[in-house]
Design a protein around this motif. Sequence first.
Motif, mmCIF file in Angstrom:
data_model
loop_
_atom_site.group_PDB
_atom_site.id
_atom_site.type_symbol
_atom_site.label_atom_id
_atom_site.label_comp_id
_atom_site.label_asym_id
_atom_site.label_seq_id
_atom_site.Cartn_x
_atom_site.Cartn_y
_atom_site.Cartn_z
ATOM 1 N N ILE A 1 0.837 -1.204 0.000
ATOM 2 C CA ILE A 1 0.000 0.000 0.000
ATOM 3 C C ILE A 1 0.870 1.252 0.000
ATOM 4 O O ILE A 1 0.647 2.186 -0.775
ATOM 5 C CB ILE A 1 -0.951 -0.025 1.209
ATOM 6 C CG1 ILE A 1 -1.910 -1.207 1.091
ATOM 7 C CG2 ILE A 1 -1.709 1.287 1.340
ATOM 8 C CD1 ILE A 1 -2.686 -1.513 2.349
ATOM 9 N N PHE B 1 -7.803 0.047 1.015
ATOM 10 C CA PHE B 1 -7.053 -0.317 -0.192
ATOM 11 C C PHE B 1 -7.589 -1.621 -0.785
ATOM 12 O O PHE B 1 -7.819 -1.721 -1.997
ATOM 13 C CB PHE B 1 -5.569 -0.450 0.156
ATOM 14 C CG PHE B 1 -4.679 -0.749 -1.014
ATOM 15 C CD1 PHE B 1 -4.141 0.280 -1.780
ATOM 16 C CD2 PHE B 1 -4.360 -2.059 -1.359
ATOM 17 C CE1 PHE B 1 -3.306 -0.002 -2.853
ATOM 18 C CE2 PHE B 1 -3.536 -2.348 -2.427
ATOM 19 C CZ PHE B 1 -3.003 -1.313 -3.187
ATOM 20 N N ARG C 1 -7.399 6.397 -5.788
ATOM 21 C CA ARG C 1 -6.112 6.011 -5.206
ATOM 22 C C ARG C 1 -5.921 6.685 -3.855
ATOM 23 O O ARG C 1 -6.285 7.850 -3.676
ATOM 24 C CB ARG C 1 -4.958 6.420 -6.128
ATOM 25 C CG ARG C 1 -4.966 5.755 -7.478
ATOM 26 C CD ARG C 1 -3.705 6.081 -8.263
ATOM 27 N NE ARG C 1 -3.616 7.477 -8.651
ATOM 28 C CZ ARG C 1 -2.640 7.989 -9.410
ATOM 29 N NH1 ARG C 1 -1.664 7.196 -9.839
ATOM 30 N NH2 ARG C 1 -2.627 9.260 -9.732
#
Length: 890
Positions: A497, A826, A837
């Motif tokens: 991540i 995520f 994002r």
Amino acid sequence: MTDSTLYLIDGSSYIYRAYYAIRHLSSPSGFPTNALYGFTQMLLKVLKDRKPEHVAVVFDVGRVTFRTEIYPEYKANRSAMPDDLVPQIAPIKEMVRAFNIPVLELPGFEADDIIGTIARHCEREGLATVVVTGDKDLMQIVSDRVTLLDTMKEKASGIRDVEERFGVGPDRVIDILGLAGDTSDNIPGVPGIGEKTAIKLIQEFGTLDELLARAGEVKGKMGEKLREFAEQARLSRRLATIDCQVPIQYRLDDFALSPPDNRRLAELFKEYGFTTLMKELTSTATLSTEQYRAVLDKPAFERLMAELQTAPTFAVDLETTSLNPLEAEIVGISVSCREHEAAYIPVGHRYPGAPDQLDKQEVLTALAPLLTDPALPKIGQNLKYDYQVFRVNGLEMEGIWFDTMLASYLLNPARSSHGLDSLSVEHLDHKMIAYAEVTGKGKEQINFAQVPVEKATTYSCEDSDAAFLLHRLFLPRLKEAGLEQLFFELEMPLVKILAEMELAGVKLDLPLLDRLSTGFGAQMADLEKRIHTLAPGPFNINSPKQLGEVLFEQLKLPTGKKTKTKTGWSTNVEELERLAEEHEIARLILTWRSLSKLKSTYTDALPKLVDPATGRVHTSYNQAVTNTGRLSSSDPNLQNIPVRSEEGRQIRHAFIAEEGHILLSADYSQIELRVLAHLSEDRVFCDAFARDEDIHTRTASEVFGLFPEMVTPEMRRQAKTINFGVIYGQGAFSLAKQLGVARKVADEFIAHYKERHAGAMAYLDSCVRQAEEKGYVTTILGRRLPIPDIASSNGNIRAFAQRNAINYPIQGSAADIIKQAMVKSFNRMRKEGLASRLIMQVHDELVFEVPEAEKVVMEQLVRHEMEHAVPLRVPLKVDINYGRNWSEAH
């Protein structure tokens, strides 16, 4: 002993100097080590810089000496040795012995006497002696063959230096000390005569005896004092005189320097946490390199692929041309799937005579099924970097299973370094090949692509082999400490991540930053004119020395306590804020400084950090730095971008979304207080959060005895200060200053608060007890946060550790929660195939870049995942906002 120079180190002098030079340091177990570490570094400096062939270290032993027998008050004014220094004395001597250096001491005599005795012996034998000390008293033994050396000041003292210091030769130094006395040793001297006067008198009369014999020639009270205290002067001289006839047994040949006992040094360095010294001094290359090999042709590569395909796991390490993953080109790949075995696949070495190498793209294509297989666990050191480089090369690595850097961090967050070199020294007793050993340094440094393949093979195979070996050591330790779940379900998933966040970066509005920079510059110029108008004339505002002289010498502004320093007047923020309450010039200087920092740190610096290929700024998130588990960021540090001032908020305006996107900011509301409510089960806190009340308003209504609707914004601000101040151990004095109220009022606030929140206070007390019993505290998810200084004998250090024992579980739990929120958000975004994002994490806030079409779904997703990240007894609450820039969204 040959005619080489003997170095005599005044150990007792350097123990104290080391202790006060390094105010606090402790081993992983909490043992104080500041004096031990400082002394060891001093000793190493002598050995490295001077390379003595003969050396000894001399110590005092006990306070009772021949001097106390003739004058019981000798050194009686000295305070007892600090509690946290006492236990370091024996280890210091043990450290000296481990260097195979003689330790000299003799009951009844001081180190100075032993040094004087040996120096005079060497002098008679025609040998030179260098006395390593900072003690001026030893100037009396200086001669043609005896010099002093103060390594901390890099100053050597011979006869001429003594004459410059005392105005007389070394043989008359004791006369001056007899006259002037020495307050540090409680040598009385003659009352009213200081060192300067003593020097003049001895220069005039030649010796103390001559002066006392002709005391009648000295007029006034000074003459009376000399006659009255003649015997005291003679006694003082005797006390100050170094005894050069000490009956100590030694042989000069015993001082010949032998190689150190590296095994014993390594044990001591490990015990006391001196990992850097271990790496430099005691570690050697212990890993076998016999099974390291370069893979240069297809048959060898096919054999390696067959090994990896049947291996249950393997370690991987990349060699590249840059530390920046966006710029890095792959030079080689090393892998290890068995202990003490590793292979290096060179694909980018470019230098005259370089061997033929496999094609990089063919190698990556062949490795892709293994590297992207989530069922095949991968091991590495700082795998985030390797992931990013592979990602830039079109390969998304899966199965990121075991990062040795993060395992070390979880096992000991307080460790100063989790680098592979340091870990290998401590855990494998192996000194890694340094990067500079293969690439060189400075102007001679070469790119890794120019490193010969043979040398690169050993270097890179060692990295993957060490990572493989370390994972075998760390895995059972994580299990034993109850950290497996935290490691595999939180920290390891976070690697990918963070890697993706860094690669994504954040877009900046460069024209806005340029306008802001110009505007800040104009404001600073205007402020500078106004400041100079209020001052006697122009001066450099950025110079603390000049600023101090203007404020305190020319303008005669009132000085605060301890404002004057050795280098000038203190002009720190606290001092200026004190003055700003009444003096406009101080207010203007504070504003000028604030603008200067914003300009230099942000509006001027941020554009230079923008990647030319992406047009975005790419920070680095550090997962293994803070003691509490919180992430930090660097290059740039997003955690420090100001938000309170209007100018600071303008900086956040420059962080913008791509065209067709918006920024979504999701910020936990009062997460640390909610964590405290959960951990402590405090009735008042839990009730307030269950009712979704504003906790600061509720605190204000309780503290001020008002209905909530009567609480003013100022009262709420004060309540917020109280909420966090009392919880984190703030005292009444500090709270009063922050609130701008009387000390007595702050005392009442704290007492009332603690009474109302008895549950929270009981929990915080239990944290201190846990730290005292176990040496660490824990977070909601079981993260262990060491509190090594909780048992320190130094009251200030222990109090600081107690505050950390209270702070860490709350701050660490908040860190756990936001990390868990990142993982869940995520994964949901990936699962649902969203284009949004996650691009920033700052304190308790997550920032997403969201296509406008995904705004509604992302708000629902983020709110749900963040508010359900970790189940608590009280609800987690998230504030979500949108905007074209970060300031609008926050």
